[in-house]
Write a protein that holds these residues in place. Sequence first.
Motif, PDB file in Angstrom:
ATOM      1  N   SER A   1       9.974   2.146 -20.958  1.00 60.90           N
ATOM      2  CA  SER A   1       9.861   3.537 -20.507  1.00 60.90           C
ATOM      3  C   SER A   1       9.061   3.668 -19.224  1.00 60.90           C
ATOM      4  N   LEU A   2       8.434   2.570 -18.793  1.00 57.64           N
ATOM      5  CA  LEU A   2       7.654   2.564 -17.549  1.00 57.64           C
ATOM      6  C   LEU A   2       7.969   1.296 -16.770  1.00 57.64           C
ATOM      7  N   VAL A   3       8.259   1.448 -15.479  1.00 59.95           N
ATOM      8  CA  VAL A   3       8.486   0.313 -14.581  1.00 59.95           C
ATOM      9  C   VAL A   3       7.396   0.318 -13.525  1.00 59.95           C
ATOM     10  N   ILE A   4       6.736  -0.820 -13.340  1.00 62.94           N
ATOM     11  CA  ILE A   4       5.802  -0.999 -12.226  1.00 62.94           C
ATOM     12  C   ILE A   4       6.510  -1.876 -11.204  1.00 62.94           C
ATOM     13  N   SER A   5       6.905  -1.282 -10.080  1.00 58.85           N
ATOM     14  CA  SER A   5       7.596  -2.066  -9.052  1.00 58.85           C
ATOM     15  C   SER A   5       6.577  -2.582  -8.041  1.00 58.85           C
ATOM     16  N   LEU A   6       6.737  -3.835  -7.656  1.00 60.73           N
ATOM     17  CA  LEU A   6       5.797  -4.508  -6.766  1.00 60.73           C
ATOM     18  C   LEU A   6       6.515  -5.066  -5.546  1.00 60.73           C
ATOM     19  N   ASP A   7       5.950  -4.827  -4.352  1.00 57.46           N
ATOM     20  CA  ASP A   7       6.516  -5.303  -3.091  1.00 57.46           C
ATOM     21  C   ASP A   7       7.863  -4.658  -2.795  1.00 57.46           C
ATOM     22  N   CYS A   8       8.175  -3.561  -3.443  1.00 57.24           N
ATOM     23  CA  CYS A   8       9.422  -2.843  -3.191  1.00 57.24           C
ATOM     24  C   CYS A   8       9.345  -1.469  -3.843  1.00 57.24           C
ATOM     25  N   GLY A   9      10.281  -0.600  -3.469  1.00 58.03           N
ATOM     26  CA  GLY A   9      10.402   0.685  -4.143  1.00 58.03           C
ATOM     27  C   GLY A   9      10.038   1.902  -3.325  1.00 58.03           C
ATOM     28  N   ILE A  10       9.341   1.718  -2.210  1.00 57.61           N
ATOM     29  CA  ILE A  10       8.841   2.880  -1.481  1.00 57.61           C
ATOM     30  C   ILE A  10       9.979   3.688  -0.843  1.00 57.61           C
ATOM     31  N   LYS A  11      11.159   3.077  -0.718  1.00 54.82           N
ATOM     32  CA  LYS A  11      12.323   3.807  -0.188  1.00 54.82           C
ATOM     33  C   LYS A  11      13.388   4.057  -1.249  1.00 54.82           C
ATOM     34  N   ALA A  12      13.092   3.726  -2.498  1.00 52.09           N
ATOM     35  CA  ALA A  12      14.101   3.784  -3.568  1.00 52.09           C
ATOM     36  C   ALA A  12      14.207   5.193  -4.150  1.00 52.09           C
ATOM     37  N   VAL A  13      14.460   6.181  -3.315  1.00 47.21           N
ATOM     38  CA  VAL A  13      14.491   7.583  -3.749  1.00 47.21           C
ATOM     39  C   VAL A  13      15.575   7.806  -4.796  1.00 47.21           C
ATOM     40  N   GLU A  14      16.820   7.402  -4.496  1.00 51.00           N
ATOM     41  CA  GLU A  14      17.935   7.631  -5.427  1.00 51.00           C
ATOM     42  C   GLU A  14      17.786   6.787  -6.694  1.00 51.00           C
ATOM     43  N   LYS A  15      17.284   5.558  -6.551  1.00 48.67           N
ATOM     44  CA  LYS A  15      17.149   4.668  -7.711  1.00 48.67           C
ATOM     45  C   LYS A  15      16.114   5.222  -8.692  1.00 48.67           C
ATOM     46  N   VAL A  16      15.021   5.725  -8.164  1.00 48.03           N
ATOM     47  CA  VAL A  16      13.989   6.288  -9.040  1.00 48.03           C
ATOM     48  C   VAL A  16      14.504   7.562  -9.717  1.00 48.03           C
ATOM     49  N   GLU A  17      15.318   8.318  -8.980  1.00 51.78           N
ATOM     50  CA  GLU A  17      15.920   9.514  -9.577  1.00 51.78           C
ATOM     51  C   GLU A  17      16.854   9.117 -10.714  1.00 51.78           C
ATOM     52  N   TYR A  18      17.615   8.036 -10.514  1.00 51.83           N
ATOM     53  CA  TYR A  18      18.487   7.535 -11.568  1.00 51.83           C
ATOM     54  C   TYR A  18      17.666   7.100 -12.780  1.00 51.83           C
ATOM     55  N   ALA A  19      16.543   6.434 -12.528  1.00 53.24           N
ATOM     56  CA  ALA A  19      15.677   6.004 -13.632  1.00 53.24           C
ATOM     57  C   ALA A  19      15.151   7.200 -14.413  1.00 53.24           C
ATOM     58  N   ARG A  20      14.798   8.258 -13.708  1.00 52.45           N
ATOM     59  CA  ARG A  20      14.308   9.473 -14.390  1.00 52.45           C
ATOM     60  C   ARG A  20      15.380  10.050 -15.319  1.00 52.45           C
ATOM     61  N   SER A  21      16.641   9.942 -14.873  1.00 58.58           N
ATOM     62  CA  SER A  21      17.726  10.438 -15.722  1.00 58.58           C
ATOM     63  C   SER A  21      17.864   9.605 -16.998  1.00 58.58           C
ATOM     64  N   GLN A  22      17.338   8.371 -16.932  1.00 61.16           N
ATOM     65  CA  GLN A  22      17.354   7.483 -18.107  1.00 61.16           C
ATOM     66  C   GLN A  22      16.027   7.531 -18.873  1.00 61.16           C
ATOM     67  N   LYS A  23      15.184   8.526 -18.514  1.00 61.55           N
ATOM     68  CA  LYS A  23      13.870   8.700 -19.149  1.00 61.55           C
ATOM     69  C   LYS A  23      12.954   7.488 -18.909  1.00 61.55           C
ATOM     70  N   ILE A  24      13.076   6.934 -17.713  1.00 63.46           N
ATOM     71  CA  ILE A  24      12.219   5.816 -17.298  1.00 63.46           C
ATOM     72  C   ILE A  24      11.397   6.262 -16.094  1.00 63.46           C
ATOM     73  N   GLU A  25      10.088   6.062 -16.174  1.00 55.90           N
ATOM     74  CA  GLU A  25       9.207   6.449 -15.068  1.00 55.90           C
ATOM     75  C   GLU A  25       8.797   5.229 -14.254  1.00 55.90           C
ATOM     76  N   PHE A  26       8.450   5.487 -13.001  1.00 56.42           N
ATOM     77  CA  PHE A  26       8.089   4.412 -12.070  1.00 56.42           C
ATOM     78  C   PHE A  26       6.659   4.577 -11.563  1.00 56.42           C
TER      79      PHE A  26
END
Length: 570
Positions: A137-162
């Motif tokens: 239910s929680l993802v800690i992304s390291l060395d990546c992710g600061i531009k992953a706007v759509e991917k994080v939105e997709y994760a939220r739709s899956q009830k996963i937080e970043f």
Amino acid sequence: MEKRWTIKQPGDEATVRELAESLNISPVLANLLVQRGVTNFNEARAFFRPQLTDLHDPFLMKDMNLAIDRIDEAIRNNERILIYGDYDVDGTTSVALVYSFLKNYHPNLDFYIPNRYEEGYGVSIKGIDYAAETGCSLVISLDCGIKAVEKVEYARSQKIEFIICDHHTPGDKLPQAVACLDPKRLDCPYPDKNLSGCGVGFKLMQAWCRQNQVSEEPLFEFLDLVAVSIASDIVPIVGENRVMAHYGLKKLNASPSTGLSSIIKISGMEGREMNISDIVFKIGPRINAAGRIDSGRDAVDLLVSENESLAEMMSIDINVCNETRKDLDRNITQEALELIASDKSLLSRKTTVLFKPEWHKGVVGIVASRLTEHYYRPTVILTESKGLATGSARSVEGFDLYKAIDACSDLLENFGGHMYAAGLTLKPQNVPAFIEKFERVVSESIHPDLLVPQIEIDAELHLRDIDDKFYRILKQFHPFGPGNMKSIFATYDVFDYGTSKAVGKEKEHLKLELIEEHSAAIKQGVAFGMSQHLPRIKNGEAFHVCYSIEENIFNGITSLQVMVRDVKFP
């Protein structure tokens, strides 16, 4: 290739004199310190004797409190946490550090490294789906992710937080994550903007320790991983990076982790005192090779391993990947050089952009670096993956490659990176237009001097001033790297003592014995690949040399020698 010598601006004369007196060192060494921003006794003590107490409060980083509160909530509720990182050295060391440390306090953890060929760089849909399938239910992304706007939105739709831990330049919009930890955020007040991705992960764990009143001593045991990331990601070794690299190297040389110890052995470095350069050329490439040739997950499996025999087997596999990588690198580089040499229009450009669909995606970044060294101009090497042209870019000293690529963003599907290195993806049909636009953007913005390799010289030095005390203090300037490079000196009007000669299998190198007028000092030196200068040197002509100073150990006897970087005849 002709090189231009530039002399660094000397430090303020009065400051240099006072520092030399207070430290009882030569003015030349005091000047080196002032050039590095060290201007008084206390600053010199901090420079020569870094302390872990010099590290900044991690809660100065924007969103850190939000990140720690969310991790604590996940631990209280026994949520499954996925540690997600990129497949390069910085990403895999980041994941290894956070996973290895946090599992001692919250065993309900997993980690994920995207496949370079199936998923590409950064946060992927497949990775998020893996998180959902495994109950994270929680993802800690390291060395990546600061531009992953759509991917994080997709994760939220899956009830996963970043929680995003990154050190790359953010885009115009930040992802809707619980927290975006990135010192390069414009609204982040964190004092040190130069952390590696693993460095940001370290600060996250440091903050967690402080909020939960857990000793930081066990966390400091992972500084060897941070040092490997700092060296391999070529971030400036100043500020916090200098402190962490200093202690990380001590750990790496005294008691490295099981995984790193096995890499040290397989690379033939066991028993040697390693420095930043050894990490860059020996350890880093082997860790990287896993993601380039097979899977970056293999690198993390090795780095988190606590079983010596298992780590030894995994390091052998990674070493095989590295040998494969070297073969691919060598062959593709040669092919690329032949392509340029056979096309006059390519030779006359201020950029290199090459696209060949069958080139191996795992080594295009290395090939871009090789070609940048050879032709000394901004370079982009592209291959094809999943119907798109994708690849890596490298720059020359002083030119902002990221800004130039950003100016071509209308032709790109995606891009990211730093001033000197970037990755990009575009439709194959856009490659010709990109080649022309990139050439135009660079041609209009690059200063001609930047297309000539530069050797930045710290100071002029007489050969007679090179003695054991001078070198003993100079050695304490390490760890060397960007922001604190190994000092380069220039000595003008030197002569051959009479014994200089060509050496090497093809007699391509020079073994020198140098003297100056009005001095009895004789200094030995080595000049790799410069045998073309021997006739003029043996003819008794005066010449200038720029060099670094190294120890030479032969038959158990240690002596100082100059490693010549370039020769010029007045």
